[in-house]
Design an enzyme around this catalytic site. Structure first.
Site, PDB file in Angstrom:
ATOM      1  N   ALA A 229       2.697   6.189  13.015  1.00  0.00           N
ATOM      2  CA  ALA A 229       2.875   6.347  14.468  1.00  0.00           C
ATOM      3  C   ALA A 229       1.879   5.486  15.227  1.00  0.00           C
ATOM      4  CB  ALA A 229       2.724   7.825  14.846  1.00  0.00           C
TER       5      ALA A 229
ATOM      6  N   ASP B  42       2.586  10.496  10.766  1.00  0.00           N
ATOM      7  CA  ASP B  42       1.351   9.730  10.586  1.00  0.00           C
ATOM      8  C   ASP B  42       0.365  10.637   9.853  1.00  0.00           C
ATOM      9  OD1 ASP B  42       0.304   6.950  12.184  1.00  0.00           O
ATOM     10  OD2 ASP B  42      -1.275   8.176  11.283  1.00  0.00           O
TER      11      ASP B  42
ATOM     12  N   ARG C 258      11.657 -14.968  17.997  1.00  0.00           N
ATOM     13  CA  ARG C 258      10.541 -15.772  18.528  1.00  0.00           C
ATOM     14  C   ARG C 258      10.983 -17.217  18.734  1.00  0.00           C
ATOM     15  NH1 ARG C 258       5.965 -12.857  14.745  1.00  0.00           N
ATOM     16  NH2 ARG C 258       5.293 -11.389  16.355  1.00  0.00           N
TER      17      ARG C 258
ATOM     18  N   HIS D 232       8.215 -14.257   5.414  1.00  0.00           N
ATOM     19  CA  HIS D 232       7.601 -13.921   6.691  1.00  0.00           C
ATOM     20  C   HIS D 232       6.151 -14.381   6.594  1.00  0.00           C
ATOM     21  CE1 HIS D 232       7.193 -11.973  10.465  1.00  0.00           C
ATOM     22  NE2 HIS D 232       6.446 -10.979  10.048  1.00  0.00           N
TER      23      HIS D 232
HETATM   24  N1  APR Z   1       1.283   7.587   5.991  1.00  0.00           N
HETATM   25  C1  APR Z   1       1.605   7.538   7.300  1.00  0.00           C
HETATM   26  N2  APR Z   1       0.972   6.770   8.198  1.00  0.00           N
HETATM   27  C2  APR Z   1      -0.061   6.028   7.770  1.00  0.00           C
HETATM   28  C3  APR Z   1      -0.466   6.020   6.416  1.00  0.00           C
HETATM   29  C4  APR Z   1       0.251   6.850   5.501  1.00  0.00           C
HETATM   30  N3  APR Z   1      -0.063   6.907   4.216  1.00  0.00           N
HETATM   31  N4  APR Z   1      -1.516   5.171   6.304  1.00  0.00           N
HETATM   32  C5  APR Z   1      -1.753   4.663   7.534  1.00  0.00           C
HETATM   33  N5  APR Z   1      -0.877   5.182   8.421  1.00  0.00           N
HETATM   34  C6  APR Z   1      -0.780   4.950   9.851  1.00  0.00           C
HETATM   35  C7  APR Z   1      -2.118   4.808  10.562  1.00  0.00           C
HETATM   36  O1  APR Z   1      -2.757   6.063  10.717  1.00  0.00           O
HETATM   37  C8  APR Z   1      -1.709   4.162  11.869  1.00  0.00           C
HETATM   38  O2  APR Z   1      -1.466   5.124  12.894  1.00  0.00           O
HETATM   39  O3  APR Z   1      -0.134   3.713  10.131  1.00  0.00           O
HETATM   40  C9  APR Z   1      -0.411   3.424  11.514  1.00  0.00           C
HETATM   41  C10 APR Z   1      -0.508   1.922  11.701  1.00  0.00           C
HETATM   42  O4  APR Z   1      -0.579   1.708  13.060  1.00  0.00           O
HETATM   43  P1  APR Z   1      -1.391   0.508  13.730  1.00  0.00           P
HETATM   44  O5  APR Z   1      -2.764   0.455  13.160  1.00  0.00           O
HETATM   45  O6  APR Z   1      -1.205   0.638  15.205  1.00  0.00           O
HETATM   46  O7  APR Z   1      -0.625  -0.793  13.194  1.00  0.00           O
HETATM   47  P2  APR Z   1       0.799  -1.364  13.714  1.00  0.00           P
HETATM   48  O8  APR Z   1       0.570  -2.383  14.751  1.00  0.00           O
HETATM   49  O9  APR Z   1       1.681  -0.219  14.011  1.00  0.00           O
HETATM   50  O10 APR Z   1       1.303  -2.135  12.407  1.00  0.00           O
HETATM   51  C11 APR Z   1       1.767  -1.439  11.273  1.00  0.00           C
HETATM   52  O11 APR Z   1       3.270  -3.233  10.688  1.00  0.00           O
HETATM   53  O12 APR Z   1       3.476  -5.394  11.576  1.00  0.00           O
HETATM   54  C12 APR Z   1       2.967  -4.600  10.535  1.00  0.00           C
HETATM   55  O13 APR Z   1       1.018  -5.834   9.850  1.00  0.00           O
HETATM   56  C13 APR Z   1       1.452  -4.676  10.507  1.00  0.00           C
HETATM   57  O14 APR Z   1       1.184  -3.634   8.369  1.00  0.00           O
HETATM   58  C14 APR Z   1       1.107  -3.418   9.766  1.00  0.00           C
HETATM   59  C15 APR Z   1       2.203  -2.424  10.200  1.00  0.00           C
END
Ligand code: APR
Length: 318
Positions: A12, A36, A160, A184
């Site tokens: 999330a 999350d 893009r 990618h």
């Molecule tokens: N289960 C559920 N959620 C998790 C887990 C897990 N095991 N491990 C991490 N998370 C959650 C984190 O707590 C965090 O809220 O994944 C979320 C990632 O969110 P952001 O840090 O905001 O990253 P975001 O920009 O959403 O990108 C997520 O997509 O584009 C790709 O490279 C990017 O790998 C990254 C992913």
């Protein structure tokens, strides 16, 4: 309108929450579950999004669920039709997507195992980076038929590219068609032969130097956003792409989209997850759609396949 089905978005963060919002606003699903490991975050976001329903005018209900890495808390996701995996770290400025591989492999493996346990019939859409490798890993960890595990990348890279061409030429984005295949990342394969502006070949509209510049900007499109944001990576265009793929699966639409999928002989390439065009339906990938490529585009696609093949093999050991 009949809303049906359950879709779960794992993670999330920025990508996951915007994907959940887009999916809910489509108003075609009965339920969107957002999860999350940060306690309360998915519940809070779901509550907030549900409260936007009277204003935005959609009835899809959002459910938030905190999960543990041990698989606890996954019950609300049970029997999802589609699961979008966004869990994992995003890049920081200066990082390549590949720098995330070890950390995100552990996260994606754990998530995929729980998805398989709770939603054994789901179609899985992976967006965590590095994308091609995380998609291959999710397929292995779920044990699902490879047609049911798809990665999101080509829709985003293509969008893009289209945006850059439209801005450069000064036409609406709807007048422009572009295409990128391959990985990618560094071996992304823009396909100028498939690019048009108002039906005219791109090369009639822009000179080669300009096309090369836009291709380069597309290849580095994610890094450009990361460098500006400094604390995370892109999520508006990425979530639009992932949500659109999920919608095509939910509607069993047969839409052809550039996606990361298992390639089995197409373009003379086998045994690797790669960005190609494919028809999406209820079971995930209906079929890969091959198009005529120029010799150099085909050579680049084969090169991309070999570049991701070795990394995908490594992922099994992470
Ligand atoms: N289960 C559920 N959620 C998790 C887990 C897990 N095991 N491990 C991490 N998370 C959650 C984190 O707590 C965090 O809220 O994944 C979320 C990632 O969110 P952001 O840090 O905001 O990253 P975001 O920009 O959403 O990108 C997520 O997509 O584009 C790709 O490279 C990017 O790998 C990254 C992913």
């Amino acid at each position: 309108m009949a809303r049906k089905g359950k879709i779960t978005v794992v993670g999330a963060g920025f990508y996951g929450s915007t994907t959940a919002q887009r999916l809910a606003e489509y108003d075609v699903f009965e339920t969107v579950v957002l999860t999350d490991i940060i306690e309360g975050k998915p519940e809070g976001l779901a509550l907030d999004l549900n409260q936007s329903r009277p204003i935005e005018g959609f009835e899809t209900r959002l459910v938030g669920a905190t999960t543990g890495i041990d698989g606890s808390g996954y019950e609300p996701t049970a029997d999802s039709d589609i699961v979008v995996i966004t869990a994992g770290l995003p890049r920081k400025p200066g990082m390549s997507r590949m720098d995330l591989i070890e950390t995100n492999a552990k996260i994606v493996r754990g998530v995929a195992e729980n998805v398989a346990k709770f939603s054994p019939d789901a179609v899985v859409i992976v967006v965590s980076n590095p994308l091609d490798e995380m998609t291959a890993l999710a397929a292995a960890a779920t044990g699902f038929d490879k047609k049911k595990v798809i990665g999101q990348a080509g829709m985003l890279d293509t969008a893009r590219f289209t945006n850059f061409v439209a801005e450069t030429v000064g036409v609406p984005v709807a007048s422009v068609k572009t295409l990128t295949l391959g990985s990618h990342g560094d071996t992304m394969v823009p396909v100028p032969s498939a690019c048009t502006v108002d039906g005219k070949p791109l090369s009639d509209v822009l000179d080669q130097a300009k096309i090369d510049e836009l291709v380069d900007r597309t290849r580095n499109g994610g890094a450009e956003v990361v460098a500006l944001l400094k604390t995370g990576s892109a999520y508006y265009a990425p979530s639009a792409a992932a949500a659109r793929m999920a919608r095509a699966v939910a509607a069993d639409s047969g839409d052809v989209m550039p996606v990361c999928t298992w390639v089995d002989g197409e373009y003379g390439i086998s045994g690797v997850y790669l960005g190609v065009e494919a028809e999406l339906g209820a079971g995930g990938i209906r079929k890969v759609v091959e198009r005529d490529l120029t010799e150099s585009e085909l050579a680049s696609l084969r090169e991309a396949a070999e570049a991701v093949r070795s990394k995908q093999a490594d992922v099994a050991n992470l």
